[in-house]
Design an enzyme around this catalytic site. Sequence first.
Site, PDB file in Angstrom:
ATOM      1  N   CYS A   2       1.002  -1.160  -0.109  1.00 16.12           N
ATOM      2  CA  CYS A   2      -0.053  -0.080   0.086  1.00 16.12           C
ATOM      3  C   CYS A   2       0.873   1.299   0.180  1.00 16.12           C
ATOM      4  O   CYS A   2       2.092   1.097   0.370  1.00 16.12           O
ATOM      5  CB  CYS A   2      -1.025  -0.019   1.284  1.00 16.12           C
ATOM      6  SG  CYS A   2      -2.058  -1.379   1.519  1.00 16.12           S
ATOM      7  N   ARG A  28       2.465   1.005  -5.595  1.00 17.74           N
ATOM      8  CA  ARG A  28       2.550  -0.160  -4.472  1.00 17.74           C
ATOM      9  C   ARG A  28       1.326  -0.756  -4.238  1.00 17.74           C
ATOM     10  O   ARG A  28       1.060  -1.919  -3.369  1.00 17.74           O
ATOM     11  CB  ARG A  28       2.917   0.775  -3.298  1.00 17.74           C
ATOM     12  CG  ARG A  28       4.185   1.358  -3.377  1.00 17.74           C
ATOM     13  CD  ARG A  28       4.585   2.239  -2.250  1.00 17.74           C
ATOM     14  NE  ARG A  28       4.676   1.348  -1.048  1.00 17.74           N
ATOM     15  CZ  ARG A  28       5.739   0.763  -0.503  1.00 17.74           C
ATOM     16  NH1 ARG A  28       6.775   0.923  -1.419  1.00 17.74           N
ATOM     17  NH2 ARG A  28       5.729  -0.194   0.423  1.00 17.74           N
ATOM     18  N   TRP A  76      -3.686  -1.935  -1.432  1.00 13.53           N
ATOM     19  CA  TRP A  76      -3.883  -3.259  -1.877  1.00 13.53           C
ATOM     20  C   TRP A  76      -4.254  -4.166  -0.876  1.00 13.53           C
ATOM     21  O   TRP A  76      -3.966  -4.410   0.033  1.00 13.53           O
ATOM     22  CB  TRP A  76      -2.362  -3.767  -2.275  1.00 13.53           C
ATOM     23  CG  TRP A  76      -1.944  -4.990  -3.216  1.00 13.53           C
ATOM     24  CD1 TRP A  76      -2.218  -5.184  -4.282  1.00 13.53           C
ATOM     25  CD2 TRP A  76      -2.061  -6.398  -2.431  1.00 13.53           C
ATOM     26  NE1 TRP A  76      -1.993  -6.558  -4.766  1.00 13.53           N
ATOM     27  CE2 TRP A  76      -1.916  -7.170  -3.551  1.00 13.53           C
ATOM     28  CE3 TRP A  76      -1.915  -6.788  -0.952  1.00 13.53           C
ATOM     29  CZ2 TRP A  76      -1.748  -8.547  -3.374  1.00 13.53           C
ATOM     30  CZ3 TRP A  76      -1.767  -8.113  -0.906  1.00 13.53           C
ATOM     31  CH2 TRP A  76      -1.718  -9.151  -1.985  1.00 13.53           C
ATOM     32  N   ASN A 102      -0.185   0.357   6.068  1.00 13.39           N
ATOM     33  CA  ASN A 102       0.202  -0.805   5.308  1.00 13.39           C
ATOM     34  C   ASN A 102       0.730  -1.923   6.058  1.00 13.39           C
ATOM     35  O   ASN A 102       1.386  -1.527   7.060  1.00 13.39           O
ATOM     36  CB  ASN A 102       1.358  -0.229   4.295  1.00 13.39           C
ATOM     37  CG  ASN A 102       2.067  -1.293   3.451  1.00 13.39           C
ATOM     38  OD1 ASN A 102       1.361  -2.049   3.221  1.00 13.39           O
ATOM     39  ND2 ASN A 102       3.255  -0.878   3.091  1.00 13.39           N
ATOM     40  N   GLY A 103      -0.001  -2.972   5.913  1.00 10.00           N
ATOM     41  CA  GLY A 103       0.558  -4.138   6.619  1.00 10.00           C
ATOM     42  C   GLY A 103      -0.507  -5.076   6.909  1.00 10.00           C
ATOM     43  O   GLY A 103      -1.602  -4.961   6.491  1.00 10.00           O
ATOM     44  N   GLU A 488      12.512 -16.252 -16.281  1.00  9.00           N
ATOM     45  CA  GLU A 488      12.296 -14.677 -16.020  1.00  9.00           C
ATOM     46  C   GLU A 488      11.268 -14.358 -17.207  1.00  9.00           C
ATOM     47  O   GLU A 488      10.365 -13.432 -16.909  1.00  9.00           O
ATOM     48  CB  GLU A 488      13.450 -13.962 -15.996  1.00  9.00           C
ATOM     49  CG  GLU A 488      13.276 -12.364 -16.147  1.00  9.00           C
ATOM     50  CD  GLU A 488      12.510 -11.880 -15.148  1.00  9.00           C
ATOM     51  OE1 GLU A 488      12.198 -12.567 -13.924  1.00  9.00           O
ATOM     52  OE2 GLU A 488      11.827 -10.783 -15.169  1.00  9.00           O
ATOM     53  N   LYS A 492       7.505 -12.692 -16.633  1.00  7.90           N
ATOM     54  CA  LYS A 492       7.163 -11.400 -17.155  1.00  7.90           C
ATOM     55  C   LYS A 492       5.903 -11.451 -17.826  1.00  7.90           C
ATOM     56  O   LYS A 492       5.032 -10.933 -17.664  1.00  7.90           O
ATOM     57  CB  LYS A 492       8.352 -10.994 -18.400  1.00  7.90           C
ATOM     58  CG  LYS A 492       9.366 -10.374 -17.854  1.00  7.90           C
ATOM     59  CD  LYS A 492       9.272  -9.179 -17.112  1.00  7.90           C
ATOM     60  CE  LYS A 492       8.967  -9.014 -15.576  1.00  7.90           C
ATOM     61  NZ  LYS A 492       9.736  -9.660 -14.646  1.00  7.90           N
ATOM     62  N   GLU A 495       2.782 -12.089 -15.607  1.00  5.51           N
ATOM     63  CA  GLU A 495       2.385 -11.307 -14.630  1.00  5.51           C
ATOM     64  C   GLU A 495       1.726  -9.830 -15.292  1.00  5.51           C
ATOM     65  O   GLU A 495       1.080  -9.154 -14.869  1.00  5.51           O
ATOM     66  CB  GLU A 495       3.492 -10.749 -13.781  1.00  5.51           C
ATOM     67  CG  GLU A 495       4.555 -10.026 -14.336  1.00  5.51           C
ATOM     68  CD  GLU A 495       5.915  -9.628 -13.218  1.00  5.51           C
ATOM     69  OE1 GLU A 495       5.186  -9.277 -12.167  1.00  5.51           O
ATOM     70  OE2 GLU A 495       6.807  -9.801 -13.558  1.00  5.51           O
ATOM     71  N   HIS A 511      11.015 -34.903 -19.995  1.00  5.19           N
ATOM     72  CA  HIS A 511      10.593 -35.334 -18.712  1.00  5.19           C
ATOM     73  C   HIS A 511       9.376 -34.871 -18.186  1.00  5.19           C
ATOM     74  O   HIS A 511       8.839 -34.833 -17.152  1.00  5.19           O
ATOM     75  CB  HIS A 511      11.635 -35.167 -17.603  1.00  5.19           C
ATOM     76  CG  HIS A 511      13.081 -35.495 -17.607  1.00  5.19           C
ATOM     77  ND1 HIS A 511      13.372 -36.895 -17.780  1.00  5.19           N
ATOM     78  CD2 HIS A 511      14.058 -34.982 -18.223  1.00  5.19           C
ATOM     79  CE1 HIS A 511      14.702 -37.156 -18.020  1.00  5.19           C
ATOM     80  NE2 HIS A 511      15.154 -36.076 -18.332  1.00  5.19           N
ATOM     81  N   LYS A 608       4.285  -3.856  -6.104  1.00  2.00           N
ATOM     82  CA  LYS A 608       5.443  -3.716  -6.563  1.00  2.00           C
ATOM     83  C   LYS A 608       6.306  -4.238  -5.597  1.00  2.00           C
ATOM     84  O   LYS A 608       7.169  -4.935  -5.807  1.00  2.00           O
ATOM     85  CB  LYS A 608       5.764  -2.196  -6.991  1.00  2.00           C
ATOM     86  CG  LYS A 608       7.268  -1.994  -7.187  1.00  2.00           C
ATOM     87  CD  LYS A 608       7.616  -2.502  -8.551  1.00  2.00           C
ATOM     88  CE  LYS A 608       9.085  -2.531  -9.029  1.00  2.00           C
ATOM     89  NZ  LYS A 608       9.201  -3.120 -10.152  1.00  2.00           N
TER      90      LYS A 608
HETATM   91  C1  AGP Z   1       8.787  -9.179 -10.705  1.00  5.86           C
HETATM   92  O1  AGP Z   1       8.600  -8.493 -12.212  1.00  5.86           O
HETATM   93  C2  AGP Z   1       7.824  -9.073  -9.968  1.00  5.86           C
HETATM   94  N1  AGP Z   1       7.064  -7.960  -9.676  1.00  5.86           N
HETATM   95  C3  AGP Z   1       8.244  -9.900  -8.715  1.00  5.86           C
HETATM   96  O2  AGP Z   1       8.447 -10.828  -8.757  1.00  5.86           O
HETATM   97  C4  AGP Z   1       9.700  -9.295  -7.729  1.00  5.86           C
HETATM   98  O3  AGP Z   1      10.571  -9.375  -8.527  1.00  5.86           O
HETATM   99  C5  AGP Z   1       9.522  -9.795  -6.347  1.00  5.86           C
HETATM  100  O4  AGP Z   1       8.394  -9.345  -5.562  1.00  5.86           O
HETATM  101  C6  AGP Z   1      10.528  -9.283  -5.596  1.00  5.86           C
HETATM  102  O5  AGP Z   1      10.638  -7.818  -5.096  1.00  5.86           O
HETATM  103  P1  AGP Z   1      12.121  -7.142  -4.836  1.00  5.86           P
HETATM  104  O6  AGP Z   1      13.063  -7.546  -5.762  1.00  5.86           O
HETATM  105  O7  AGP Z   1      11.582  -5.955  -4.577  1.00  5.86           O
HETATM  106  O8  AGP Z   1      12.381  -7.832  -3.607  1.00  5.86           O
END
Ligand code: AGP
Length: 613
Positions: A2, A28, A76, A102-103, A488, A492, A495, A511, A608
């Site tokens: 948040c 966020r 969030w 936030n939390g 990766e 990408k 998400e 496998h 984020k």
């Molecule tokens: C990456 O595209 C994602 N948004 C997510 O996996 C991110 O890498 C992960 O939450 C780790 O975040 P950080 O690098 O701030 O620790």
Amino acid sequence: MCGIVGALLERGHVLRGMIEGLRVLEYRGYDSAGVAVATEDGLVVEKRAGRLEVLERALEESAFPDGRAGIGHTRWATHGPPTDANAHPHVAADGHVAVVHNGILENYLELREELAGAGVEFRSDTDTEVLAHLVSRELAAGGSLADALRRALARVRGYYAVAVLKDDGAPEVCCAREGPPLCVGLAREGTWIGSDVLAIVPHTREVVFLEDGDVAELSTRGVVVRGRDGAVVERAPQRVDWDAADAGKGTWAHHMLKEIHEQPDVLARTAFHRLDEARGDVRFDEAGWSDADLAGVERVQVVACGTALHAGHVLRYLVEGLARVPVDVDFASEFRYRAPVLAPGTLALAISQSGETADTLAALRLAKELGARAACICNVAGSTMVRESDAALMTQAGPEIGVASTKAFTAQVVAAYLLAVRLGRARGTLDEARGRELLRELRLLRPSLERLLSSESVARVRAVAARHKGVKGFLFLGRGVNFPIALEGALKLKEISYMHAEGYAAGEMKHGPIAMIEEWMSSVVITGAGAMAEKVRSNIEQIMARGGPVIAVGADEASLALADERIDVPASSEWLSPILNVIPLQLLSYEIARLRGCDIDKPRNLAKSVTVE
Ligand code: AGP
């Protein structure tokens, strides 16, 4: 998770500054937003489900009053769906105390029952509302707002960054932190609060980073911080060099696209000032990476999440391959709960863009308890992870606003490469000549990155995206140092386009995954180098023999010529090829998501920085 903003000013108004701060923090969390302002006529609150612009329209329509003290929030959702009632701020029954948070308050249900039993009527499903009522009741028991907040928080179990506004009489603003980040900006016109520095730098660069257990009492001339025991603690302000403009997207369609195109500059900023070509070595300005510091490193244990974890997997290939130091890599969320055993001489290395990811922080703390030295590769100065590490290797990616991490990832891989050279040189497993060669190859990478981001390269990827945007799903395959790039690329795409995509080690095809091959399952295969090239070519043949379309990405001409589609990548050393190969995959996910009309910078359900479990 948040975004929190707040301010207490000598003169002037807070609303515009808070809205601009929420806009910067929207990455966020963005399922609802709200503000509270203290005015002569008391506390005024406006909050709405939906994006920030929904709140802005409501503020205009209601001719919302302004004032010199206020708090704001972008949410969030953790407890209760995104509705107007569940949006923050939450106000106590007496109408004089507002809270944003936030939390997660883990014992909120028992507190809610206790308060309901005392006659409190709840108007939301959230955990946060409990705190508003607790603070208000503690205030009635006497003392300052900060005292009341500290006493209320003593009743709470959980993680929080919280800001509180009180309005009867002279307005007061306080805030507290246990887990998620919170910082305080000391500006000429007054004092600002932000979940991260981006919300503060438009007003001041003098920033106080709160620590866990801190309760901060704002005044128009600064802040008084008290620790867990209530005693005043010294939190010296740090000068922050990030610019709010860096967080803007300018004329780019999305933050993510801007950040993809910033990667050549990020490579230069992260690496080039550290290259000591004369000695074939790397200079780390930060403490903790000297020969003496590294001499005792017998093993590296990487802990990270998501994209940062993929950088950790690349780091393992680089450090083992170049420095001959054994590396283990684990999901932070698994490491922290699996009762790990760490050998003496282990360097625990957390990798994180934000430096605030709860699982990664917890894993690093556990590794320290188990006797490991703690280090991090991180992008945010002043973050919790940097402050809790014995050594921090800072990436210079600048603010990364797009939820899907791109430039931070390549910066982390560059940092891993630098660390591999430093470790190898410190331990004598890399001689000066080889060191100089590795640094020269790194310096040559920038033009290759720029070529991959040229308009013709982007157009080629866009054409491939158009042909594959409607398939059933994707398999991403890679070998060796490019296996993590397959992971990766899949993340990408998942998400930001919400399509099914899976990253796999290409050698694992037979496998299991090969059963998924069909006309509507596209395979993105990262071509290999050296001995791997031949093996990847046979993977491509196996897929095509079963009617599966193959998109080959890389520099191996035989593989590229064999596949249905090709995305050429400039040749480079095998160790640096992940930094190049990931660029077309970032662009492919971006273009497919764009063609599918997805919200690229704010994908559904994501945030984020995951600052709670
Ligand atoms: C990456 O595209 C994602 N948004 C997510 O996996 C991110 O890498 C992960 O939450 C780790 O975040 P950080 O690098 O701030 O620790």
